[in-house]
Every structure is written in C-alpha cells, then in structure tokens.
Design a protein around this motif. Sequence first.
Motif, mmCIF file in Angstrom:
data_model
loop_
_atom_site.group_PDB
_atom_site.id
_atom_site.type_symbol
_atom_site.label_atom_id
_atom_site.label_comp_id
_atom_site.label_asym_id
_atom_site.label_seq_id
_atom_site.Cartn_x
_atom_site.Cartn_y
_atom_site.Cartn_z
ATOM 1 N N GLY A 146 -5.666 8.988 0.868
ATOM 2 C CA GLY A 146 -5.090 9.440 -0.643
ATOM 3 C C GLY A 146 -3.966 8.582 -0.878
ATOM 4 O O GLY A 146 -3.389 7.983 -0.108
ATOM 5 N N TYR A 147 -3.795 8.586 -2.182
ATOM 6 C CA TYR A 147 -2.474 7.739 -2.484
ATOM 7 C C TYR A 147 -1.392 8.665 -3.191
ATOM 8 O O TYR A 147 -1.670 9.628 -4.014
ATOM 9 N N PHE A 148 0.112 8.672 -2.443
ATOM 10 C CA PHE A 148 1.118 9.134 -3.159
ATOM 11 C C PHE A 148 1.928 8.037 -3.811
ATOM 12 O O PHE A 148 2.147 7.119 -3.058
ATOM 13 N N ASP A 149 2.107 8.031 -4.972
ATOM 14 C CA ASP A 149 2.721 6.845 -5.969
ATOM 15 C C ASP A 149 4.438 7.611 -5.909
ATOM 16 O O ASP A 149 4.476 8.576 -6.163
ATOM 17 N N VAL A 150 5.353 6.768 -5.596
ATOM 18 C CA VAL A 150 6.868 7.155 -5.725
ATOM 19 C C VAL A 150 7.499 6.065 -6.204
ATOM 20 O O VAL A 150 7.167 4.720 -6.412
ATOM 21 N N GLU A 196 -0.552 1.886 11.202
ATOM 22 C CA GLU A 196 -2.124 1.787 11.248
ATOM 23 C C GLU A 196 -2.765 3.012 10.132
ATOM 24 O O GLU A 196 -3.735 3.071 10.006
ATOM 25 N N VAL A 197 -1.815 4.019 9.806
ATOM 26 C CA VAL A 197 -2.263 5.324 8.969
ATOM 27 C C VAL A 197 -1.471 5.171 7.563
ATOM 28 O O VAL A 197 -1.975 6.210 6.636
ATOM 29 N N ILE A 198 -0.587 4.190 7.454
ATOM 30 C CA ILE A 198 0.284 4.569 6.196
ATOM 31 C C ILE A 198 0.581 2.922 5.714
ATOM 32 O O ILE A 198 1.029 2.053 6.567
ATOM 33 N N GLN A 199 0.252 2.969 4.569
ATOM 34 C CA GLN A 199 0.779 1.407 3.983
ATOM 35 C C GLN A 199 1.195 1.484 2.626
ATOM 36 O O GLN A 199 0.924 2.439 1.934
ATOM 37 N N ALA A 200 2.148 0.721 2.200
ATOM 38 C CA ALA A 200 2.830 0.867 0.859
ATOM 39 C C ALA A 200 2.865 -0.563 0.344
ATOM 40 O O ALA A 200 3.164 -1.401 1.077
ATOM 41 N N TRP A 201 2.807 -0.421 -1.010
ATOM 42 C CA TRP A 201 2.845 -1.769 -2.049
ATOM 43 C C TRP A 201 3.354 -1.327 -3.436
ATOM 44 O O TRP A 201 3.328 -0.313 -3.767
ATOM 45 N N TYR A 202 3.952 -2.522 -3.852
ATOM 46 C CA TYR A 202 4.149 -2.526 -5.131
ATOM 47 C C TYR A 202 2.996 -2.435 -6.235
ATOM 48 O O TYR A 202 2.003 -3.281 -5.911
ATOM 49 N N TYR A 249 3.570 -5.892 -0.118
ATOM 50 C CA TYR A 249 3.900 -4.921 0.489
ATOM 51 C C TYR A 249 5.225 -4.494 0.905
ATOM 52 O O TYR A 249 5.992 -5.219 0.863
ATOM 53 N N LEU A 250 5.469 -3.229 1.191
ATOM 54 C CA LEU A 250 6.906 -2.643 1.705
ATOM 55 C C LEU A 250 6.639 -2.419 3.129
ATOM 56 O O LEU A 250 5.513 -1.881 3.409
ATOM 57 N N SER A 251 7.814 -2.590 3.775
ATOM 58 C CA SER A 251 7.613 -1.957 5.041
ATOM 59 C C SER A 251 8.069 -0.477 5.061
ATOM 60 O O SER A 251 8.496 0.218 3.923
ATOM 61 N N TRP A 279 6.854 1.672 -9.648
ATOM 62 C CA TRP A 279 5.830 2.387 -9.011
ATOM 63 C C TRP A 279 5.759 1.784 -7.660
ATOM 64 O O TRP A 279 5.241 0.412 -7.332
ATOM 65 N N ILE A 280 5.725 2.544 -6.321
ATOM 66 C CA ILE A 280 5.423 2.229 -5.007
ATOM 67 C C ILE A 280 3.947 2.999 -4.843
ATOM 68 O O ILE A 280 4.118 4.332 -4.977
#
Length: 200
Positions: A114-118, A11-17, A36-38, A125-126
């Motif tokens: 905001g976005y953290f890219d890793v 609900e507070v964190i999502q991740a995608w390529y 999306y990534l889990s 990039w995610i």
Amino acid sequence: MAVPEKDPREEVIQAWYMDDSDEDQRLPHHLEPKQYLSLQQLDELGVLSWRLDADIYETDEELMKIRRDRNYSYMDFCEVCPEKLPNYEEKIKSFYEEHLHIDEEIRYCVSGSGYFDVRDLNDKWIRVWVKKGAMIVLPAGIYHRFTLDSDNYIKAMRLFVGDPVWTPHNRPNDHLPARKEYLKCFVEKEAGKQAVDAAA
C-alpha cells in the motif's frame, strides 16, 4: 572505487514525489520524469523504516528488539481490502483524507502492499510504497494519508506505545502540540541548517 552497499530496505520500500492528477488514488502517480527519494531523505523527515522478515513475525528477534527499544507495548492487525474491512469504501476515503496523529503511526506490512503519502518540508506530497516486510514509523504531527495500491490488499501489524489512540486530526490542525513539535524538530531545524550552509 567501491560500490556503495544497497540499502536492504529498498527492496520493500520505495519513495517518490507525486504528480497532482485526480486519477485513481491507487495508481503510482509518478512525476514525469520520475523523481525518487532515498530512504535517508525519508529519515530526515522523521519517517523511520526497517526491513524485517514478515514470514517469522511471531518469533522475530529483530521485531522484538524494536518493540522493546521503542516501547511498542500494544499490537494488533488490520486487513484492508473490500472483503475484510467493514464499511470499506467509507474507511478507505477517510484514510485518504490528509490528517495527523498526536502519536506515532507504526505499521508493519506482513502481507500485500500500500501507499503512505507524507508531506515534505516544502509541503509537497511524497508517496511511500510499502510491501511485505516493510515497517514504517510516521512521526507524531506529520501530515499524511494512506491508500491501497492497485492490488487492493494489505495486512498490517499496528503497534503503539500504551493504549492505542487512532484519532485522525484532519488538516488544518497546526495548533496541536504534536504538530508544533514536529515543525520544531524537523522543518525549522532543516531551515536553520540550510541557512548555516548558505552562509558558509
């Protein structure tokens, strides 16, 4: 068949390529179709996360326990927005330069987003979108960067083991012990696991 329980962190964190477009860095930059990534996939890269109650951060037992368990003795706040951050344009550019740290980067979003890219294990990039209540730990040695999203505001608690050292080491800095350790713990371990799976 039982429905798997939803991870409350989602609900507070999502991740995608990410795509590789040069458009405004504050846009989501989804691939087409979206990929999306889990959060478990983030865990496997060493990126840890929690969902906390940001309205009670001053007295939150769960936050205190995480700080005790992980020795996060130092704490301060950073507000990133044009009105509050001195040299805003310069700072936001430097946050978005790809870099690593020799220590963990720990951020707890108490307001805004905001976005953290890793980088993943194949150097793709995610984009990790953190919102109010998200706490994220980027491991020492992972290449990453930060930007605001289109709301242009985040207030984050910064945590640290001992005295803070915020020095960014811009890429390439593969000779640093923190980078070598990260590769050994996550990238090489995963490559070895895949080789074993392939042989099985």
